[in-house]
Design a protein around this motif. Sequence first.
Motif, PDB file in Angstrom:
ATOM      1  N   ASN A 305      56.192  82.804  70.734  1.00 17.73           N
ATOM      2  CA  ASN A 305      56.147  82.026  71.980  1.00 17.73           C
ATOM      3  C   ASN A 305      54.787  81.349  72.194  1.00 17.73           C
ATOM      4  OD1 ASN A 305      58.786  82.721  72.695  1.00 17.73           O
ATOM      5  ND2 ASN A 305      58.117  84.635  73.656  1.00 17.73           N
ATOM      6  N   LEU A 306      53.764  81.846  71.525  1.00 13.94           N
ATOM      7  CA  LEU A 306      52.440  81.237  71.648  1.00 13.94           C
ATOM      8  C   LEU A 306      52.371  79.887  70.940  1.00 13.94           C
ATOM      9  CD1 LEU A 306      50.183  84.373  71.009  1.00 13.94           C
ATOM     10  CD2 LEU A 306      50.765  83.332  73.210  1.00 13.94           C
ATOM     11  N   PHE A 307      53.381  79.607  70.099  1.00 14.71           N
ATOM     12  CA  PHE A 307      53.415  78.359  69.331  1.00 14.71           C
ATOM     13  C   PHE A 307      54.592  77.499  69.791  1.00 14.71           C
ATOM     14  CE2 PHE A 307      51.470  81.701  66.852  1.00 14.71           C
ATOM     15  CZ  PHE A 307      50.355  81.105  66.283  1.00 14.71           C
ATOM     16  N   ASN A 308      54.773  77.425  71.106  1.00 15.79           N
ATOM     17  CA  ASN A 308      55.968  76.790  71.671  1.00 15.79           C
ATOM     18  C   ASN A 308      55.797  75.310  71.987  1.00 15.79           C
ATOM     19  OD1 ASN A 308      54.237  77.004  73.804  1.00 15.79           O
ATOM     20  ND2 ASN A 308      55.628  78.169  75.131  1.00 15.79           N
ATOM     21  N   SER A 309      54.746  74.689  71.450  1.00 17.74           N
ATOM     22  CA  SER A 309      54.560  73.251  71.610  1.00 17.74           C
ATOM     23  C   SER A 309      53.697  72.740  70.460  1.00 17.74           C
ATOM     24  CB  SER A 309      53.887  72.920  72.948  1.00 17.74           C
ATOM     25  OG  SER A 309      52.543  73.367  72.953  1.00 17.74           O
ATOM     26  N   VAL A 310      53.696  71.444  70.271  1.00 18.81           N
ATOM     27  CA  VAL A 310      52.892  70.857  69.192  1.00 18.81           C
ATOM     28  C   VAL A 310      51.407  71.134  69.425  1.00 18.81           C
ATOM     29  CG1 VAL A 310      52.184  68.687  68.090  1.00 18.81           C
ATOM     30  CG2 VAL A 310      54.592  69.067  68.667  1.00 18.81           C
ATOM     31  N   SER A 311      50.961  70.991  70.658  1.00 17.03           N
ATOM     32  CA  SER A 311      49.549  71.238  70.951  1.00 17.03           C
ATOM     33  C   SER A 311      49.182  72.701  70.711  1.00 17.03           C
ATOM     34  CB  SER A 311      49.231  70.842  72.402  1.00 17.03           C
ATOM     35  OG  SER A 311      50.020  71.582  73.314  1.00 17.03           O
ATOM     36  N   ASN A 312      50.077  73.628  71.064  1.00 25.93           N
ATOM     37  CA  ASN A 312      49.795  75.046  70.828  1.00 25.93           C
ATOM     38  C   ASN A 312      49.769  75.383  69.340  1.00 25.93           C
ATOM     39  OD1 ASN A 312      49.475  75.702  73.494  1.00 25.93           O
ATOM     40  ND2 ASN A 312      51.576  76.419  73.786  1.00 25.93           N
ATOM     41  N   ILE A 313      50.587  74.705  68.565  1.00 29.87           N
ATOM     42  CA  ILE A 313      50.569  74.918  67.116  1.00 29.87           C
ATOM     43  C   ILE A 313      49.188  74.564  66.561  1.00 29.87           C
ATOM     44  CG2 ILE A 313      51.408  73.978  64.920  1.00 29.87           C
ATOM     45  CD1 ILE A 313      54.197  73.940  66.097  1.00 29.87           C
ATOM     46  N   PHE A 314      48.613  73.479  67.057  1.00 26.98           N
ATOM     47  CA  PHE A 314      47.281  73.072  66.613  1.00 26.98           C
ATOM     48  C   PHE A 314      46.190  74.000  67.135  1.00 26.98           C
ATOM     49  CE2 PHE A 314      49.216  68.804  65.931  1.00 26.98           C
ATOM     50  CZ  PHE A 314      48.738  68.569  64.641  1.00 26.98           C
ATOM     51  N   LEU A 315      46.282  74.414  68.407  1.00 30.81           N
ATOM     52  CA  LEU A 315      45.168  75.078  69.082  1.00 30.81           C
ATOM     53  C   LEU A 315      45.204  76.606  69.034  1.00 30.81           C
ATOM     54  CD1 LEU A 315      44.933  72.794  72.250  1.00 30.81           C
ATOM     55  CD2 LEU A 315      43.499  72.718  70.193  1.00 30.81           C
ATOM     56  N   GLN A 316      46.404  77.209  68.995  1.00 30.93           N
ATOM     57  CA  GLN A 316      46.511  78.659  69.105  1.00 30.93           C
ATOM     58  C   GLN A 316      45.704  79.424  68.051  1.00 30.93           C
ATOM     59  OE1 GLN A 316      47.710  80.505  71.547  1.00 30.93           O
ATOM     60  NE2 GLN A 316      46.992  82.309  70.428  1.00 30.93           N
ATOM     61  N   PRO A 317      45.690  79.002  66.787  1.00 24.32           N
ATOM     62  CA  PRO A 317      44.865  79.734  65.812  1.00 24.32           C
ATOM     63  C   PRO A 317      43.396  79.803  66.194  1.00 24.32           C
ATOM     64  CG  PRO A 317      46.410  78.298  64.685  1.00 24.32           C
ATOM     65  CD  PRO A 317      46.487  77.949  66.134  1.00 24.32           C
ATOM     66  N   PHE A 318      42.856  78.702  66.729  1.00 25.85           N
ATOM     67  CA  PHE A 318      41.450  78.696  67.134  1.00 25.85           C
ATOM     68  C   PHE A 318      41.232  79.632  68.332  1.00 25.85           C
ATOM     69  CE2 PHE A 318      42.057  74.449  65.210  1.00 25.85           C
ATOM     70  CZ  PHE A 318      41.128  74.556  64.187  1.00 25.85           C
ATOM     71  N   LYS A 319      42.198  79.666  69.255  1.00 24.05           N
ATOM     72  CA  LYS A 319      42.102  80.578  70.397  1.00 24.05           C
ATOM     73  C   LYS A 319      42.082  82.035  69.918  1.00 24.05           C
ATOM     74  CE  LYS A 319      44.618  77.523  73.609  1.00 24.05           C
ATOM     75  NZ  LYS A 319      45.855  77.380  74.433  1.00 24.05           N
ATOM     76  N   SER A 320      42.956  82.349  68.957  1.00 28.68           N
ATOM     77  CA  SER A 320      43.034  83.724  68.448  1.00 28.68           C
ATOM     78  C   SER A 320      41.756  84.113  67.718  1.00 28.68           C
ATOM     79  CB  SER A 320      44.235  83.859  67.506  1.00 28.68           C
ATOM     80  OG  SER A 320      45.450  83.624  68.191  1.00 28.68           O
ATOM     81  N   ILE A 321      41.208  83.186  66.942  1.00 29.56           N
ATOM     82  CA  ILE A 321      39.962  83.468  66.212  1.00 29.56           C
ATOM     83  C   ILE A 321      38.815  83.670  67.204  1.00 29.56           C
ATOM     84  CG2 ILE A 321      38.231  82.467  64.665  1.00 29.56           C
ATOM     85  CD1 ILE A 321      40.575  81.106  63.206  1.00 29.56           C
ATOM     86  N   TRP A 322      38.794  82.883  68.276  1.00 33.42           N
ATOM     87  CA  TRP A 322      37.759  83.039  69.306  1.00 33.42           C
ATOM     88  C   TRP A 322      37.869  84.410  69.978  1.00 33.42           C
ATOM     89  CZ3 TRP A 322      33.211  81.816  70.571  1.00 33.42           C
ATOM     90  CH2 TRP A 322      32.728  81.976  71.880  1.00 33.42           C
ATOM     91  N   GLN A 323      39.093  84.851  70.233  1.00 34.53           N
ATOM     92  CA  GLN A 323      39.302  86.173  70.817  1.00 34.53           C
ATOM     93  C   GLN A 323      38.809  87.269  69.867  1.00 34.53           C
ATOM     94  OE1 GLN A 323      40.312  87.073  73.876  1.00 34.53           O
ATOM     95  NE2 GLN A 323      40.331  84.891  74.419  1.00 34.53           N
ATOM     96  N   GLN A 324      39.043  87.079  68.575  1.00 36.09           N
ATOM     97  CA  GLN A 324      38.572  88.052  67.585  1.00 36.09           C
ATOM     98  C   GLN A 324      37.054  88.126  67.594  1.00 36.09           C
ATOM     99  OE1 GLN A 324      40.223  86.765  63.832  1.00 36.09           O
ATOM    100  NE2 GLN A 324      42.132  87.862  64.137  1.00 36.09           N
ATOM    101  N   ILE A 325      36.396  86.984  67.677  1.00 38.57           N
ATOM    102  CA  ILE A 325      34.934  86.935  67.696  1.00 38.57           C
ATOM    103  C   ILE A 325      34.398  87.638  68.943  1.00 38.57           C
ATOM    104  CG2 ILE A 325      32.930  85.401  67.871  1.00 38.57           C
ATOM    105  CD1 ILE A 325      34.510  83.370  66.205  1.00 38.57           C
ATOM    106  N   LYS A 326      35.033  87.396  70.075  1.00 36.48           N
ATOM    107  CA  LYS A 326      34.605  88.031  71.327  1.00 36.48           C
ATOM    108  C   LYS A 326      34.763  89.551  71.243  1.00 36.48           C
ATOM    109  CE  LYS A 326      35.925  86.207  75.231  1.00 36.48           C
ATOM    110  NZ  LYS A 326      36.797  85.594  76.272  1.00 36.48           N
TER     111      LYS A 326
END
Length: 333
Positions: A305-326
Amino acid sequence: MAVFDAVMFVLEKRIFDLIIYPFQLFFLGSSQIYWVYLLGSVLIAIVIYVYVKKWQEDVTFLQYILPKEVYTHPSSVIQYKYFFAIALFEIVFVEPIAIYLDNIADITNKALTEITNITAPWAISNAHIWHNLIFTLFIGLLADFANFFYHYLSHKNQTLWQFHKVHHSAEVITPLTVYRTHPVELLVGIIIITIATGLGTGIWSYLFGTEIKRLLVCGVSLDLFIFYLAGYNLPHSHIWLAYPKWVSHIFISPAQHQIHHSVDPKHYDKNFGYIFGIWDWIFGSLYIPTSYEKLNFGLANGESNLFNSVSNIFLQPFKSIWQQIKQINQTTV
């Protein structure tokens, strides 16, 4: 004024080429969704349908090959939209990089010649078709292993996995799922595979000379053409086709790749292979189904569900990596 008109003409033509490129993919032999390859998969599907109809008589061929619940699924609808975006990214960024990296073969050949002061120690001046066939198979094996290796890393490395999740977020799979790939993964993958094949080509050219060439059909190597024609689009489909056990140790069947997309924990990290199953066999990740298995696709725990739009497909991996860094920073404080 003439210069301005010339520039505008070139710019308009470039824009037009970019707009029609996604549609051209169905008519390019180098594309996995070339109409000839799709037709090859349809012909195989007809044979499978004849068998299926023996025990499921109420299903028409059209319903069997294009089930509404698959091709109108929200996940498919997103894929249709994303296809145009990733196709444009491919033509603008990926292809130029791949063309540039083709120089690796010449660089490798020249470097080995300078280091050893020897030119083509086993030069073949009059190459026959079997020389070209052996070379084609050699590069095909090398490319397939590079593909397997990168795919394996994409599951084992947490950063790469965030980008590879895009592909696995598909809750139904269709031939267009092959284009459900994040731009970062697409770039890194093509760089790794092109470098591997470039090094292999350079070493081969150094040893045997440059007379030997890869056998090409429709703009792709003979091995890939056969692979694409022989049901390439079935692995990303709902159509189950499993090979005999001994064949599945050598070649990855459509069913084996569908299992790779399964959310069932017993299928996790299985069948990384693209063409050949021997790599999975060697590295212990081969899974061969003994009978038909009902599969559910996507990511576990509703993460698709986190990849439920074209923009989320592009952006979600970067959001997840940022969360990992935090999280890493918080644990080190």
